[in-house]
Design a protein around this motif. Structure first.
Motif, PDB file in Angstrom:
ATOM      1  N   UNK A 381      33.106 104.114  89.765  1.00 58.88           N
ATOM      2  CA  UNK A 381      32.407 102.972  89.154  1.00 58.88           C
ATOM      3  C   UNK A 381      31.908 102.015  90.231  1.00 58.88           C
ATOM      4  N   UNK A 382      32.760 101.760  91.212  1.00 58.87           N
ATOM      5  CA  UNK A 382      32.395 100.806  92.248  1.00 58.87           C
ATOM      6  C   UNK A 382      31.234 101.317  93.092  1.00 58.87           C
ATOM      7  N   UNK A 383      31.154 102.626  93.290  1.00 54.96           N
ATOM      8  CA  UNK A 383      30.031 103.194  94.044  1.00 54.96           C
ATOM      9  C   UNK A 383      28.720 102.955  93.327  1.00 54.96           C
ATOM     10  N   UNK A 384      28.740 103.125  91.994  1.00 51.65           N
ATOM     11  CA  UNK A 384      27.529 102.837  91.227  1.00 51.65           C
ATOM     12  C   UNK A 384      27.126 101.383  91.334  1.00 51.65           C
ATOM     13  N   UNK A 385      28.107 100.485  91.252  1.00 52.02           N
ATOM     14  CA  UNK A 385      27.821  99.059  91.360  1.00 52.02           C
ATOM     15  C   UNK A 385      27.359  98.694  92.764  1.00 52.02           C
ATOM     16  N   UNK A 386      27.984  99.314  93.764  1.00 51.83           N
ATOM     17  CA  UNK A 386      27.639  99.018  95.157  1.00 51.83           C
ATOM     18  C   UNK A 386      26.170  99.342  95.448  1.00 51.83           C
ATOM     19  N   UNK A 387      25.693 100.453  94.934  1.00 51.29           N
ATOM     20  CA  UNK A 387      24.302 100.828  95.170  1.00 51.29           C
ATOM     21  C   UNK A 387      23.340  99.890  94.438  1.00 51.29           C
ATOM     22  N   UNK A 511      41.182  96.035  75.777  1.00 53.29           N
ATOM     23  CA  UNK A 511      40.480  97.305  75.978  1.00 53.29           C
ATOM     24  C   UNK A 511      40.656  97.776  77.420  1.00 53.29           C
ATOM     25  N   UNK A 512      40.823  99.073  77.594  1.00 47.41           N
ATOM     26  CA  UNK A 512      40.989  99.633  78.928  1.00 47.41           C
ATOM     27  C   UNK A 512      39.805  99.268  79.812  1.00 47.41           C
ATOM     28  N   UNK A 513      40.110  98.872  81.028  1.00 51.47           N
ATOM     29  CA  UNK A 513      39.104  98.321  81.932  1.00 51.47           C
ATOM     30  C   UNK A 513      37.939  99.262  82.160  1.00 51.47           C
ATOM     31  N   UNK A 514      38.216 100.549  82.408  1.00 51.54           N
ATOM     32  CA  UNK A 514      37.147 101.488  82.730  1.00 51.54           C
ATOM     33  C   UNK A 514      36.209 101.741  81.561  1.00 51.54           C
ATOM     34  N   UNK A 515      36.635 101.355  80.333  1.00 50.85           N
ATOM     35  CA  UNK A 515      35.765 101.496  79.172  1.00 50.85           C
ATOM     36  C   UNK A 515      35.124 100.159  78.781  1.00 50.85           C
ATOM     37  N   UNK A 516      35.772  99.079  79.170  1.00 53.95           N
ATOM     38  CA  UNK A 516      35.249  97.748  78.813  1.00 53.95           C
ATOM     39  C   UNK A 516      34.012  97.386  79.622  1.00 53.95           C
ATOM     40  N   UNK A 517      33.975  97.754  80.903  1.00 56.07           N
ATOM     41  CA  UNK A 517      32.816  97.460  81.739  1.00 56.07           C
ATOM     42  C   UNK A 517      32.349  98.735  82.431  1.00 56.07           C
ATOM     43  N   UNK A 518      31.078  98.783  82.746  1.00 56.80           N
ATOM     44  CA  UNK A 518      30.517  99.977  83.369  1.00 56.80           C
ATOM     45  C   UNK A 518      29.281  99.595  84.176  1.00 56.80           C
ATOM     46  N   UNK A 519      29.092 100.190  85.348  1.00 55.25           N
ATOM     47  CA  UNK A 519      27.872  99.909  86.106  1.00 55.25           C
ATOM     48  C   UNK A 519      26.645 100.607  85.518  1.00 55.25           C
ATOM     49  N   UNK A 520      26.862 101.520  84.591  1.00 55.78           N
ATOM     50  CA  UNK A 520      25.753 102.307  84.046  1.00 55.78           C
ATOM     51  C   UNK A 520      25.384 101.935  82.607  1.00 55.78           C
ATOM     52  N   UNK A 521      26.127 101.005  82.043  1.00 61.50           N
ATOM     53  CA  UNK A 521      25.863 100.626  80.655  1.00 61.50           C
ATOM     54  C   UNK A 521      26.035  99.128  80.512  1.00 61.50           C
ATOM     55  N   UNK A 522      25.111  98.480  79.804  1.00 58.61           N
ATOM     56  CA  UNK A 522      25.111  97.028  79.681  1.00 58.61           C
ATOM     57  C   UNK A 522      26.013  96.601  78.525  1.00 58.61           C
ATOM     58  N   UNK A 523      27.078  95.847  78.828  1.00 57.62           N
ATOM     59  CA  UNK A 523      27.999  95.284  77.847  1.00 57.62           C
ATOM     60  C   UNK A 523      28.411  96.316  76.791  1.00 57.62           C
ATOM     61  N   UNK A 524      29.034  97.412  77.214  1.00 56.03           N
ATOM     62  CA  UNK A 524      29.357  98.478  76.260  1.00 56.03           C
ATOM     63  C   UNK A 524      30.296  98.038  75.139  1.00 56.03           C
ATOM     64  N   UNK A 525      31.260  97.162  75.429  1.00 60.39           N
ATOM     65  CA  UNK A 525      32.212  96.756  74.394  1.00 60.39           C
ATOM     66  C   UNK A 525      31.514  95.939  73.314  1.00 60.39           C
ATOM     67  N   UNK A 526      30.671  95.006  73.696  1.00 60.61           N
ATOM     68  CA  UNK A 526      29.959  94.207  72.696  1.00 60.61           C
ATOM     69  C   UNK A 526      29.025  95.085  71.875  1.00 60.61           C
ATOM     70  N   UNK A 527      28.336  96.011  72.545  1.00 62.71           N
ATOM     71  CA  UNK A 527      27.407  96.893  71.821  1.00 62.71           C
ATOM     72  C   UNK A 527      28.141  97.694  70.750  1.00 62.71           C
TER      73      UNK A 527
END
Length: 628
Positions: A381-387, A511-527
């Motif tokens: 996840x961090x690699x996606x965010x880093x780029x 919610x589990x952290x890796x599902x609550x936020x994502x560098x590839x999806x915008x606000x997945x939990x709210x959606x």
């Protein structure tokens, strides 16, 4: 009464001196008495409702967006023999209320875990400890002077925990969010009660739910919070920026079945802005789903050329006395325009999407937590965010492996060096800030000493730095929202941010952290939480607009008003800013210095200080009391 807090309550001790203190306040709108008949809780809630119930010597007072029926209060109070038992029962309600309770002779008070509702206390020379939700009220009652150290801190862009609790008046103390304040009664035969003590009543839930499970909880919590604010009202309004947060609340508000729903959008000057386009799509989708029970909403678009730039009408900030200077203050004119337009529609309550970014966008610091238990997922996840953010590899790895303790971070969280934030990996306990070139040596010394002193005893909100930063960001945003609430009081319209409800915060953190936020999806939990309430086409948005150009342009458009602030500057009188330096910058609004350093918090400090110095009227009325 300019500068007077329009909305507040005070909790007084059961004594002759406590009763005398009540005479130094304007007549309250609601009074709850001690068993002796002396005043216990005095409230001027304006838009909020005071609900109270007494059972023998025990009593419960809730101050929040809606009146709580006596049957519900009775169910909360009956059988609750101690504070812990009552706290368990209070989780049935939306987390939006101040709570004042008396059990077994002890009074205890708390706000909310999100920091939306806060508690302050101060020693009175004769009455002992008094408490309130407004520090300015306590300063008035105790004669507390301003604290230059706390004032200097507020010239930074934001204050991390625990420095955010530093009150602007000496001797006035803030009870931490998630903590309550206990006020023991005096022992039989004595006149003086023991001093106050803080206790912890809230802990964040473990992050163990899947996205699907957690989304149901978040959706239910958002719906309950919206109902608590606007359920049963015939005419309401929502700020519809076009972003996912405001769109979600718009459709949640629509589900409550108001007879009239007014949606307000401020058009952007930036021709590349997408907000208005998405706002119009939301209105079209709502109209397509209209029924006799849920008619199509009215959409009011405020043209861009009518929207004030930042720093407009700075003198009007004196109409509200916030608990502290807030960096959002230079945007007051824009907020006032929108709320005035909402009030003109006949709205009885206005909802905003404030808090959505802090809850659902996710901060990079969280990957520190994930790295401990699941390093491969964290690095992926961090690699996606880093780029996306352009973080260099080696500094990112170094920041990820850093294990600095929280006190050490606090001690170095301010610096005279300019911070290159754009390519700096944000994986620590917060963000380092730079001292401003216009701060005096005295101000710099005060700020540095405040951080050093805090580091000596500082404990994080949570042992995991990601969770610490997440919660601190929510509480910081909740503080800033107070400015919007106070503008609403000036306009005559209650304003709410349902995302700052404790139940929404808890459901999000579960919610589990890796599902609550994502560098590839915008606000997945709210959606996922709003799926079925908000049309899928609107949940597909992946962008967010910003208004930085309006702030820079405001420096030019309102340079004369800004310059006037530094002529006879109150901050300069306190020895905190170099007024001549600020006057030069006002004449050079596009100076590189103002590109590198924001001036908004300094402006907010100046305008707040002028309001605070003239906050209270000379005429005061003695209140009466009624038993509850």
């Amino acid at each position: 009464m300019p500068g007077l807090p329009r909305d507040y309550f005070v909790v007084l001790p059961d004594s002759v001196a406590g009763h005398a203190v009540a005479g130094h306040l304007p007549a309250p709108d609601a009074t709850v008495a001690h068993p002796s008949g002396r005043p216990w809780v005095l409230a001027r809630p304006l838009f909020r409702k005071v609900s109270h119930l007494r059972r023998g010597d025990d009593a419960l007072v809730l101050i929040g967006p809606d009146r709580v029926p006596d049957a519900v209060l009775s169910g909360l109070l009956e059988g609750a023999r101690d504070r812990v038992a009552l706290e368990r029962r209070l989780t049935r309600l939306p987390g939006l209320y101040h709570v004042v309770a008396r059990l077994s002779g002890e009074t205890w008070i708390r706000g909310t875990a999100s920091g939306l509702r806060r508690i302050y206390h101060a020693p009175h020379t004769e009455a002992g400890t008094i408490a309130s939700d407004r520090p300015a009220v306590l300063a008035h009652l105790t004669g507390a002077p301003l604290d230059d150290g706390a004032l200097a801190l507020r010239m930074l862009d934001f204050l991390p925990h625990p420095l955010s609790r530093r009150v602007l008046w000496r001797g006035v103390h803030e009870t931490g969010a998630g903590y309550g304040l206990a006020l023991p009664a005096a022992a039989p035969g004595t006149a003086t009660a023991p001093g106050p003590r803080e206790y912890r009543w809230w802990e964040p839930p473990p992050a163990e739910l899947s996205l699907a499970e957690g989304a149901r909880g978040v959706g239910d919590a958002v719906a309950a919070s919206v109902r608590a604010h606007v359920g049963g009202l015939d005419r309401i309004s929502c700020e519809l920026s076009g972003g996912m947060d405001s769109t979600s609340l718009t459709f949640a508000a629509r589900a409550t079945g108001p007879q009239a729903l007014s949606l307000l959008t401020v058009a952007a000057r930036d021709r590349y802005s997408e907000d208005e386009t998405w706002a119009r799509r939301a209105v079209e989708e709502a109209a397509n789903r209209s029924t006799p029970e849920a008619p199509a909403p009215d959409h009011h678009v405020i043209p861009a050329d009518r929207a004030p730039y930042f720093y407009a009408d700075l003198a009007a900030i004196a109409a509200e006395l916030n608990d502290e200077p807030l960096p959002v203050a230079p945007g007051r004119a824009r907020a006032h325009l929108l709320l005035s337009a909402a009030h003109a529609t006949g709205s009885r309550y206005h909802l905003t999407g404030y808090g959505g970014d802090e809850l659902f966008l996710g901060l990079p610091h969280a990957y520190q937590d994930l790295f401990h238990g699941n390093p491969f997922t964290a690095w992926n996840h961090l690699s996606g965010l880093r780029h996306q953010l352009g973080w260099p590899l080696l500094p990112t790895v170094k920041a990820l492996l850093d294990r600095s303790a929280f006190p050490r971070w606090i001690a170095g969280a301010v610096t005279a060096e300019l911070q290159p934030l754009s390519r700096t990996p944000l994986l620590s306990w917060g963000v380092r800030q730079s001292l401003r070139p216009w701060f005096t040596d005295h101000a710099n010394a005060l700020i540095t000493e405040e951080f050093r002193a805090a580091a000596e005893h500082a404990e994080p909100i949570h042992p995991w730095r990601g969770r610490h930063v997440d919660i601190d960001a929510v509480r910081m945003g909740a503080r800033h929202f107070q400015a919007m609430e106070d503008i609403g009081m000036t306009v005559g319209l209650p304003v709410a941010a349902p995302f700052y409800d404790d139940r929404v915060l808890e459901a999000t953190l579960a919610v589990r952290l890796e599902e609550r936020i994502s560098p590839w999806r915008y606000k997945p939990l709210l959606a996922e939480a709003m799926r079925g309430v908000v049309p899928d086409a609107l949940l597909a948005r992946t962008t967010k607009d910003h208004m930085s150009s309006d702030e820079h342009q405001g420096l030019r458009e309102h340079a004369p008003e800004i310059a006037e602030l530094w002529t006879g500057s109150r901050l300069a009188e306190h020895g905190l800013v170099d007024a001549r330096h600020l006057l030069r910058l006002a004449a050079e609004p596009f100076s590189p210095v103002l590109v590198e350093h924001s001036i908004s918090s300094t402006v907010a400090g100046e305008t707040w200080l002028r309001t605070a110095e003239n906050a209270w009227p000379t005429s005061q009325l003695t209140p009466t009391t009624s038993e509850a």
